[in-house]
Motif scaffolding. Structure first.
Motif, PDB file in Angstrom:
ATOM      1  N   ASN A 129       0.854  -1.162   0.234  1.00 35.91           N
ATOM      2  CA  ASN A 129      -0.301  -0.128   0.170  1.00 35.91           C
ATOM      3  C   ASN A 129       0.654   0.856   0.071  1.00 35.91           C
ATOM      4  O   ASN A 129       0.128   2.409  -0.480  1.00 35.91           O
ATOM      5  CB  ASN A 129      -1.475  -0.157   0.920  1.00 35.91           C
ATOM      6  CG  ASN A 129      -1.733   0.590   1.190  1.00 35.91           C
ATOM      7  OD1 ASN A 129      -2.102   1.696   0.447  1.00 35.91           O
ATOM      8  ND2 ASN A 129      -2.708   0.885   2.378  1.00 35.91           N
TER       9      ASN A 129
ATOM     10  N   SER B 259      -7.329   9.639   6.038  1.00 30.29           N
ATOM     11  CA  SER B 259      -7.449   9.923   7.929  1.00 30.29           C
ATOM     12  C   SER B 259      -6.921   8.384   8.530  1.00 30.29           C
ATOM     13  O   SER B 259      -6.457   8.165   9.271  1.00 30.29           O
ATOM     14  CB  SER B 259      -8.661   9.616   8.372  1.00 30.29           C
ATOM     15  OG  SER B 259      -9.286   8.994   8.331  1.00 30.29           O
ATOM     16  N   ASN B 260      -7.176   7.449   7.323  1.00 27.51           N
ATOM     17  CA  ASN B 260      -6.964   5.911   7.656  1.00 27.51           C
ATOM     18  C   ASN B 260      -5.733   5.210   7.205  1.00 27.51           C
ATOM     19  O   ASN B 260      -5.225   4.933   7.878  1.00 27.51           O
ATOM     20  CB  ASN B 260      -7.956   4.731   7.083  1.00 27.51           C
ATOM     21  CG  ASN B 260      -9.027   5.212   7.856  1.00 27.51           C
ATOM     22  OD1 ASN B 260      -8.967   5.321   9.310  1.00 27.51           O
ATOM     23  ND2 ASN B 260      -9.966   4.334   7.362  1.00 27.51           N
ATOM     24  N   ASN B 261      -5.055   6.339   6.628  1.00 20.92           N
ATOM     25  CA  ASN B 261      -3.297   6.031   6.035  1.00 20.92           C
ATOM     26  C   ASN B 261      -2.717   7.495   6.288  1.00 20.92           C
ATOM     27  O   ASN B 261      -1.897   7.984   5.245  1.00 20.92           O
ATOM     28  CB  ASN B 261      -3.818   5.140   4.715  1.00 20.92           C
ATOM     29  CG  ASN B 261      -2.178   4.941   4.582  1.00 20.92           C
ATOM     30  OD1 ASN B 261      -1.008   4.793   4.957  1.00 20.92           O
ATOM     31  ND2 ASN B 261      -1.906   5.035   3.156  1.00 20.92           N
ATOM     32  N   PRO B 262      -1.951   8.074   7.525  1.00 24.39           N
ATOM     33  CA  PRO B 262      -1.998   9.141   7.112  1.00 24.39           C
ATOM     34  C   PRO B 262       0.031   8.903   7.024  1.00 24.39           C
ATOM     35  O   PRO B 262       0.002  10.778   6.454  1.00 24.39           O
ATOM     36  CB  PRO B 262      -1.422   9.581   8.905  1.00 24.39           C
ATOM     37  CG  PRO B 262      -1.627   8.158   9.909  1.00 24.39           C
ATOM     38  CD  PRO B 262      -2.171   7.542   8.736  1.00 24.39           C
TER      39      PRO B 262
ATOM     40  N   ALA C  76     -11.841   9.839   4.257  1.00 22.59           N
ATOM     41  CA  ALA C  76     -11.905   8.737   5.220  1.00 22.59           C
ATOM     42  C   ALA C  76     -10.854   7.693   5.034  1.00 22.59           C
ATOM     43  O   ALA C  76      -9.620   7.844   6.111  1.00 22.59           O
ATOM     44  CB  ALA C  76     -13.172   7.964   5.382  1.00 22.59           C
ATOM     45  N   ALA C  77     -10.930   7.904   4.030  1.00 18.02           N
ATOM     46  CA  ALA C  77      -9.087   6.923   3.327  1.00 18.02           C
ATOM     47  C   ALA C  77      -7.825   7.717   3.732  1.00 18.02           C
ATOM     48  O   ALA C  77      -6.899   6.996   3.793  1.00 18.02           O
ATOM     49  CB  ALA C  77      -8.956   6.747   1.593  1.00 18.02           C
TER      50      ALA C  77
END
Length: 118
Positions: free
Chosen positions: A7, A113-116, A110-111
């Motif tokens: 990722n 914030s889940n992968n800062p 949202a995505a």
């Protein structure tokens, strides 16, 4: 394959996350109305962003390039049928993502914030 490592995008690829978002939305079954709907929505983006526009035609799609007053360039990709299926940008500042992503803006936030870190 380790999903966390997969990722992460390699350094030196600014804006690659945006391309990845466009590809994901293109593969989604409902991508026909993604990122602002039809090609007419590009004119609304141009007016809202106060951008100069150019269009490049390709056999299966068009690339609408919007140059913002800040120097940022936003590219909106429209299929031959008129559906906007991807966007990308590069430059000194981010464009108004709520305008360019349309109904997908909430999912993008949202995505992100889940992968800062990525």
């Amino acid at each position: 394959m380790d999903l966390v490592r997969w990722n992460r995008l390699p350094p030196g690829m600014p804006g690659a996350g945006v391309w990845l978002l466009g590809i994901v939305l293109l593969a989604a079954p409902q991508a026909q109305a993604a990122l602002g709907g039809d090609a007419a929505s590009i004119a609304a983006d141009q007016a809202h962003l106060r951008a100069a526009a150019t269009v490049s035609a390709h056999p299966l799609y068009e690339v609408h390039e919007l140059t913002l007053p800040t120097g940022t360039i936003v590219r909106e990709y429209a299929a031959a049928g008129g559906a906007v299926f991807a966007i990308g940008w590069n430059g000194p500042s981010m464009p108004d993502l709520q305008q360019t992503l349309g109904r997908y803006f909430t999912a993008y936030v949202a995505a992100a914030s889940n992968n800062p870190g990525g």
